[in-house]
Design an enzyme around this catalytic site. Structure first.
Site, PDB file in Angstrom:
ATOM      1  N   LYS A 168     -24.041 -46.464  29.692  1.00 43.31           N
ATOM      2  CA  LYS A 168     -24.209 -46.506  28.227  1.00 43.31           C
ATOM      3  C   LYS A 168     -22.915 -46.952  27.555  1.00 43.31           C
ATOM      4  O   LYS A 168     -22.954 -47.611  26.510  1.00 43.31           O
ATOM      5  CB  LYS A 168     -24.654 -45.136  27.706  1.00 43.31           C
ATOM      6  CG  LYS A 168     -26.158 -44.933  27.781  1.00 43.31           C
ATOM      7  CD  LYS A 168     -26.627 -43.757  26.947  1.00 43.31           C
ATOM      8  CE  LYS A 168     -26.351 -42.436  27.586  1.00 43.31           C
ATOM      9  NZ  LYS A 168     -26.986 -41.304  26.866  1.00 43.31           N
ATOM     10  N   ARG A 194     -30.093 -42.328  41.449  1.00 40.67           N
ATOM     11  CA  ARG A 194     -30.344 -42.972  40.165  1.00 40.67           C
ATOM     12  C   ARG A 194     -30.763 -44.419  40.395  1.00 40.67           C
ATOM     13  O   ARG A 194     -30.622 -44.967  41.496  1.00 40.67           O
ATOM     14  CB  ARG A 194     -29.098 -42.924  39.281  1.00 40.67           C
ATOM     15  CG  ARG A 194     -27.936 -43.751  39.808  1.00 40.67           C
ATOM     16  CD  ARG A 194     -26.729 -43.641  38.892  1.00 40.67           C
ATOM     17  NE  ARG A 194     -25.604 -44.396  39.430  1.00 40.67           N
ATOM     18  CZ  ARG A 194     -24.413 -44.460  38.845  1.00 40.67           C
ATOM     19  NH1 ARG A 194     -24.199 -43.779  37.724  1.00 40.67           N
ATOM     20  NH2 ARG A 194     -23.440 -45.155  39.378  1.00 40.67           N
ATOM     21  N   GLU A 235     -28.280 -37.244  26.479  1.00 38.05           N
ATOM     22  CA  GLU A 235     -27.268 -37.089  25.442  1.00 38.05           C
ATOM     23  C   GLU A 235     -27.554 -38.126  24.361  1.00 38.05           C
ATOM     24  O   GLU A 235     -27.745 -39.312  24.677  1.00 38.05           O
ATOM     25  CB  GLU A 235     -25.856 -37.292  26.007  1.00 38.05           C
ATOM     26  CG  GLU A 235     -24.782 -37.066  24.951  1.00 38.05           C
ATOM     27  CD  GLU A 235     -23.362 -37.236  25.479  1.00 38.05           C
ATOM     28  OE1 GLU A 235     -22.433 -37.123  24.653  1.00 38.05           O
ATOM     29  OE2 GLU A 235     -23.190 -37.498  26.686  1.00 38.05           O
TER      30      GLU A 235
END
Length: 553
Positions: A267, A257, A33
């Site tokens: 983020k 992850r 994104e």
């Protein structure tokens, strides 16, 4: 890594799929994104997706998941593209979820026509109240049984701007009794009157991630859609939407992850550090962003090696930051030229060396490099800068550096003996006076004298001034996200030290901003982007050894 390793579970799936003829071509995608800069966790996903198609053939698409116009910027698109290329990868197709907005809208209409989606005017609180809990089933919305015709009309009005933000949403009609909370009539479209970085004001409704993701994969014929473990629960909805829309059956697979010690990977939190001025920007060398690591002096090779070493697993764990530091040390040890820089200077005067005489010595650039890295010229004179810590007035046991009457070798130069020193009124040592042994020149030594210590130096007459920025871990605890209170409570107050007056070899005066150097006995350094010919700035990438482990036991 040179040694053979076993296949990870995703490679096993791919090999089975290709060998069985299920797919002729492997197609993956990396779908960031564009709402921030990529970080080291994204690097793991990049190396995985692109690495698989490098290994098995096929190709990888870069698809920007741009479904939230409020947080997305072209700046982020550009930075993410640059980071992927810098890491050494190239996508086949540059795509955007916004490329598919018309198709996705038609998919939503298809669900409505199948009586599998409805427009809901409930508030967010009302929806949450009816959702139930993981142990209690949900209840149907009062709008759930609207007619197909009414839903088509309302959805068309949503598209044409007939409603304000939050007035209504489009929900998939699945199962309010499902044990998977995500299957309890999830939201698939919401209203946002905001300008999109690519489509402008064409749209005021935008698909949710869960609706856009699987369908975009399907449009691109993605064979293996690889996500992190938090999307395990989303897989059921991913499959349901593809099945009901009767489109290409992309398949989702999940891996653990990357969680890195002494940092945060959200983020949102990284953006908070930027906006609050805790760091100087997304590329601050203390940040775990790829741009921050690049500015700090990390190499693409070291990051790819790190991702290879940590591997692909199904269970979450925290990876030690020291492993990433090991990988960059290992790479720079073979590639970085050795140079001399004095960060805490004190004057050394060689009393028996002819005043005004200059001499050019030869230094080997990198004895660890295959070609030894060549050589460079180093100017020498009777006045030098050395590190203050390399002299001790009252030497401790096993002290092999300078002290009254002690001898050391000057790197690439001569053996010197400390004869005297001077102090100022506060008792600080200001000068060290030494004599040198002319027959002890490095490479030509006939003196017969053996010394145990070697120190670095810079000729004061020829030295160049430099600013040195020494970076350390951004947080003082291993898992700042797991601690009580605000994660910023655990910031390391000593994460950056700036040395305004250091001295470096003149060899570094025109140092390339893409080059890395080992400051002998000090660590690995690179030129900062703010550096200019009149104001040289070097960032410490990493020390020569893992000092943190010793001081924080």
């Amino acid at each position: 890594m040179s040694e053979e390793r076993s296949l990870n579970f995703i490679e096993e799936i791919i090999e089975n799929d290709l060998n069985s003829g299920k797919y002729e071509t492997l197609i993956t995608r990396f779908p960031p994104e564009p709402n921030g800069y990529l970080h080291i966790g994204h690097a793991k996903a990049i190396c995985l997706n692109f690495g698989l198609t490098q290994k098995y053939g096929g190709y990888t698409n870069l698809r920007f998941d741009d479904t939230n116009p409020v947080t997305e910027k072209t700046e982020y698109v550009d930075s993410q593209q640059h980071d992927i290329k810098w890491l050494g990868f190239q996508w086949k197709n540059e795509l955007y979820t916004s490329d598919y907005f018309d198709t996705l809208y038609e998919y939503a209409v298809t669900l409505i026509k199948k009586d599998l989606a409805y427009v809901d005017h409930s508030t967010a609180d009302e929806i949450a109240a009816l959702k139930g809990t993981p142990t209690e089933p949900g209840s149907s919305s009062p709008y759930r049984n609207r007619s197909i015709e009414e839903n088509l009309d309302l959805f068309s009005r949503m598209k044409s701007g007939g409603f304000e933000d939050g007035a209504c949403i489009l929900r998939a009609k699945i199962d309010m009794q499902s044990t998977n909370m995500l299957m309890r009539d999830p939201i698939i479209y919401r209203i946002k009157h905001a300008e999109h970085h690519r489509t402008g004001n064409k749209w005021c409704i935008y698909p949710m991630y869960d609706f856009a993701h699987g369908q975009s994969d399907s449009i691109e014929n993605i064979t293996h859609s690889i996500c992190t473990l938090e999307y395990v629960a989303h897989r059921e909805l991913y499959d349901w939407l593809i099945e009901k829309l009767e489109i290409f059956p992309s398949k989702q697979y999940e891996f653990a992850r990357l969680n890195l010690s002494y940092t945060v990977m959200s983020k949102r939190k990284l953006l908070q550090l930027v906006n609050d001025g805790v760091v100087t920007g997304w590329d601050d060398p203390r940040m775990p962003t790829i741009s921050g690591l690049r500015r700090r002096g990390y190499t693409p090779e070291s990051i790819r090696e790190f991702c290879e070493r940590i591997g692909i697993a199904k269970r979450e764990n925290i990876i030690e930051l020291s492993l990433l530091e090991f990988c960059i040390r290992e790479h720079l040890n073979k590639t970085a030229n050795r140079v001399m820089a004095v960060l805490d200077p004190i004057k050394l005067i060689i009393t028996n060396y002819p005043e005004g005489k200059d001499e050019t010595l030869i230094g080997e650039n990198n004895p660890e490099a295959e070609d030894k890295g060549g050589t460079r010229e180093i100017p020498f004179s009777n006045e030098l800068w050395i590190e203050r810590e390399d002299f001790m007035e009252e030497p401790a046991k096993k002290w092999f550096r300078l002290a009254p009457g002690a001898m050391v070798r000057l790197k690439h130069a001569y053996i010197v003996k400390c004869e005297d020193f001077k102090k100022d009124e506060q008792g600080n040592i200001t000068e060290i006076h030494c004599s040198y042994i002319p027959e002890s020149k490095s490479g030509e030594d006939t003196s017969g004298i053996n010394v145990k210590g070697t120190i670095h130096w810079v000729s004061s007459k020829h030295a160049k001034n430099a600013e040195i920025r020494i970076y350390d871990r951004l947080f003082t605890v291993e898992s700042p996200d797991a601690e009580e209170g605000d994660f910023k409570d655990y910031l390391n107050p000593n994460s950056m030290e700036i040395i305004k007056q250091a001295y470096i070899e003149p060899y570094l005066e025109n140092a390339d901003k893409d080059s890395r150097y080992q400051f002998i006995r000090k660590g690995y350094y690179c030129v900062d982007k703010d550096s200019t010919p009149g104001n040289l700035i070097f960032n410490r990438t990493v020390g020569l050894k893992d000092a943190w482990a010793k001081t924080n036991k």
